[in-house]
Design an enzyme around this catalytic site. Structure first.
Site, short mmCIF file in Angstrom:
data_model
loop_
_atom_site.label_atom_id
_atom_site.label_comp_id
_atom_site.label_asym_id
_atom_site.label_seq_id
_atom_site.Cartn_x
_atom_site.Cartn_y
_atom_site.Cartn_z
N GLU A 65 0.82 -1.21 0.00
CA GLU A 65 0.00 0.00 0.00
C GLU A 65 0.86 1.26 0.00
O GLU A 65 0.51 2.25 -0.64
CB GLU A 65 -0.97 0.02 1.18
N GLY A 85 -5.88 5.54 -0.99
CA GLY A 85 -6.24 4.15 -1.22
C GLY A 85 -7.68 3.88 -0.85
O GLY A 85 -8.17 4.33 0.19
N HIS A 92 -0.74 -13.64 -0.44
CA HIS A 92 0.53 -14.03 0.17
C HIS A 92 0.90 -15.39 -0.41
O HIS A 92 0.23 -16.39 -0.16
CB HIS A 92 0.39 -14.08 1.69
N ARG A 94 4.32 -16.91 -0.69
CA ARG A 94 5.41 -17.66 -0.08
C ARG A 94 5.71 -17.04 1.28
O ARG A 94 5.53 -15.84 1.48
CB ARG A 94 6.70 -17.56 -0.90
N SER A 95 6.23 -17.86 2.18
CA SER A 95 6.63 -17.33 3.48
C SER A 95 8.08 -16.87 3.41
O SER A 95 8.84 -17.25 2.52
CB SER A 95 6.45 -18.38 4.57
N GLY A 111 -6.07 6.61 -14.66
CA GLY A 111 -7.08 7.54 -15.13
C GLY A 111 -6.97 8.87 -14.42
O GLY A 111 -6.09 9.07 -13.57
#
Length: 141
Positions: A65, A85, A92, A94-95, A111
């Protein structure tokens, strides 16, 4: 935002003193003014872990974000508009326990009143850790 690549990165890295981005040590490392992309890193360390000792999904969302919001705000006329936002969708994949992750944001649609961006977060090996899409509304000041 007007300025050179260095000026933009310096502004972003010094924007906001006690923000979430500073708390988890997000550092902006690249902006491509032609391709309209923005890149930042975040160390994976205990303060961004969840209780199982891996990168917390919320920390990945904060990196995504932060990148998506800043991408919008550096590619609009900041004297007249600001981007906020309104939606984030984060997967998620992969760890990650330690090291560094790098996120890169790019526009899917840019836009006049709405931006949709895609943010990919990868580890040092280039493995995709997280894929996020984000919507920003562009508002008049």
């Amino acid at each position: 935002m007007k300025g050179t690549k260095g000026e933009i990165l310096d502004f972003l890295n010094n924007w906001g003193k006690d923000t979430m981005a500073k708390t988890i040590e997000i550092k902006f490392t690249d902006v491509d003014l032609d391709k309209e992309t923005l890149t930042a890193t975040m160390p994976v360390q205990p303060k961004v872990h969840q209780p199982f000792g891996i990168l917390h999904g919320g920390a990945s969302c904060v990196l995504a974000e932060t990148l998506g919001s800043c991408l919008s705000n550096i590619f609009i006329d900041g004297d007249l508009y600001y981007g906020v936002g309104t939606n984030i969708n984060s997967n998620h994949l992969r760890s990650k326990k330690a090291g560094m992750v790098t996120g890169t944001a790019r526009f899917i649609r840019k836009g006049k009143t709405m931006h949709v961006s895609e943010i990919e977060i990868r580890d040092e090996k280039g493995e995709l850790i997280n894929h996020t899409t984000m919507t920003n509304n562009i508002l008049k000041k």
